[in-house]
Design a protein around this motif. Sequence first.
Motif, short mmCIF file in Angstrom:
data_model
loop_
_atom_site.label_atom_id
_atom_site.label_comp_id
_atom_site.label_asym_id
_atom_site.label_seq_id
_atom_site.Cartn_x
_atom_site.Cartn_y
_atom_site.Cartn_z
N HIS A 193 47.15 52.50 42.08
CA HIS A 193 48.40 51.93 42.59
C HIS A 193 48.14 50.94 43.72
O HIS A 193 48.66 49.82 43.72
CB HIS A 193 49.33 53.04 43.08
CG HIS A 193 49.80 53.95 42.00
ND1 HIS A 193 50.41 55.16 42.25
CD2 HIS A 193 49.76 53.85 40.65
CE1 HIS A 193 50.71 55.74 41.10
NE2 HIS A 193 50.32 54.97 40.13
N ALA A 196 46.34 47.76 42.54
CA ALA A 196 47.23 46.86 41.79
C ALA A 196 48.20 46.16 42.72
O ALA A 196 48.53 44.98 42.53
CB ALA A 196 47.99 47.65 40.73
N GLU A 197 48.70 46.86 43.73
CA GLU A 197 49.59 46.23 44.70
C GLU A 197 48.87 45.13 45.47
O GLU A 197 49.43 44.06 45.74
CB GLU A 197 50.16 47.27 45.66
CG GLU A 197 51.20 48.17 45.03
CD GLU A 197 51.95 49.00 46.07
OE1 GLU A 197 51.63 48.89 47.26
OE2 GLU A 197 52.86 49.74 45.66
N VAL A 200 48.60 42.04 43.09
CA VAL A 200 49.83 41.26 42.90
C VAL A 200 50.25 40.56 44.18
O VAL A 200 50.90 39.51 44.14
CB VAL A 200 50.96 42.16 42.35
CG1 VAL A 200 51.59 43.02 43.43
CG2 VAL A 200 52.04 41.31 41.66
N GLN A 204 51.17 36.72 43.06
CA GLN A 204 52.55 37.02 42.73
C GLN A 204 53.12 36.03 41.71
O GLN A 204 54.02 36.36 40.93
CB GLN A 204 53.41 36.99 44.00
CG GLN A 204 54.89 37.29 43.78
CD GLN A 204 55.14 38.69 43.24
OE1 GLN A 204 54.57 39.65 43.73
NE2 GLN A 204 55.98 38.80 42.23
N ARG A 210 51.95 40.14 37.45
CA ARG A 210 53.17 40.88 37.74
C ARG A 210 53.39 41.99 36.71
O ARG A 210 53.79 43.11 37.05
CB ARG A 210 54.38 39.95 37.76
CG ARG A 210 54.35 38.93 38.90
CD ARG A 210 55.74 38.37 39.17
NE ARG A 210 56.33 37.76 37.99
CZ ARG A 210 56.17 36.48 37.65
NH1 ARG A 210 55.43 35.68 38.40
NH2 ARG A 210 56.75 35.99 36.56
N ALA A 213 50.94 44.76 37.46
CA ALA A 213 51.34 45.53 38.64
C ALA A 213 52.50 46.46 38.32
O ALA A 213 52.55 47.59 38.81
CB ALA A 213 51.71 44.58 39.78
N ALA A 217 51.12 49.66 39.55
CA ALA A 217 51.34 49.78 40.99
C ALA A 217 52.58 50.57 41.33
O ALA A 217 52.82 50.83 42.49
CB ALA A 217 51.42 48.39 41.61
N THR A 323 56.95 46.54 43.10
CA THR A 323 56.15 47.72 43.36
C THR A 323 56.97 48.72 44.16
O THR A 323 58.10 48.44 44.57
CB THR A 323 54.87 47.34 44.14
OG1 THR A 323 55.25 46.79 45.40
CG2 THR A 323 54.06 46.31 43.37
#
Length: 372
Positions: A193, A196-197, A200, A204, A210, A213, A217, A323
């Motif tokens: 998580h 992945a955050e 992104v 973005q 996206r 994520a 995420a 997220t």
Amino acid sequence: MKTRKEQIESALKCLCDCSAIFIAGEAGYEEVDSCYDKWSARDVIFHIASWISYSRKKLESILDKGVGDGGVDVDAFNRSAWESGRGVPLDKAINFLNEERSRYAVIVSRFSKEDFERVDYPTGFNWPLWRYLFLDTIVHPVNHFVFHSLTREHFDAAASLLVKAEPWLHIFSDGSDSVFDLSEFSDDKRLIHTSAEALVSRYQDVPVIRSFAAINASGILKKLCRSYEESFTMLLALIEKTPQGLFDAKSGGFIFWQQLLHALNGSHYWMREEGQEYLFPFEGRCVYPDLDGSPESSVTREELLSYAHGVRLSYQKWLDGKTDSWLEAPSLSSGMCNADILAGQIRHVMYHVGHCEALLRENGYDTVPWVD
């Protein structure tokens, strides 16, 4: 449009490109003393080559003998491959992968156009053959590459891998973003998580990042989104399946379709980005979607379905690439946060689904199936 054979050949070429991206991203970071719980780049390459070798031999057996191999103990296979690759230098592991990729292409060439669509080959999966080939030649390898790069904070490599492989991953999954799910790669879900955050946050503006994520995420957000989508699916089923006599009738204080319109309109208004234009549905026709009057004109089933699909596109855009941390952000200058809005719409949609289902039962009709 490419044939299945051409798609698989392109996937094998993509595997070559992705392995080069992965190796370049690992330059200078090779762990000399790897362990089974934390693989080195060499371990990853050797593991993938071993699986492709195993898959190739299975296909050869199917072609030459008409039988598969009876299955494999995945954990034991992975352990054995890791042990076998421990003393192999990275360049030798890369050669092993390239050799097996070339051998695999030869096996692919032996299958006919019709063979790729067959589901009766003993591959161990109840899939068309082409999907099994995609799993072993691109989906499994790329997910390993991305997981390894991401969890070692090699974000540029992870992003490049996803962009490069996305067309082939989506062919395998028929467009579903579930193909990006890395949850089976680690018991430490928080590691996935947070990684992945972080990815992104850097990319973005890249659609595939996206999507990735949103799958990896969002622990709490993913569960809330699934719950809302299940509620919305039941609302759609009511629009599609309610008998016409009840659909146009006043029951429970309101016209049946008006209640469905009201539920949709709530999501249409609340589940949108700040600044995104909101247009009152069926403006000028006096259908009172806020349930503050009796409709002076009607809305057909087809019109309501069209509006519902537009609402779905709108809320999907609202949720795209978000997220868990986004849930706490303010929404629409309303004084509420995004979690308030999403949870409120789950409750609102299901309230009206339940009310309309009660009306179906009261009038002697079957209810729509429960979705979970």
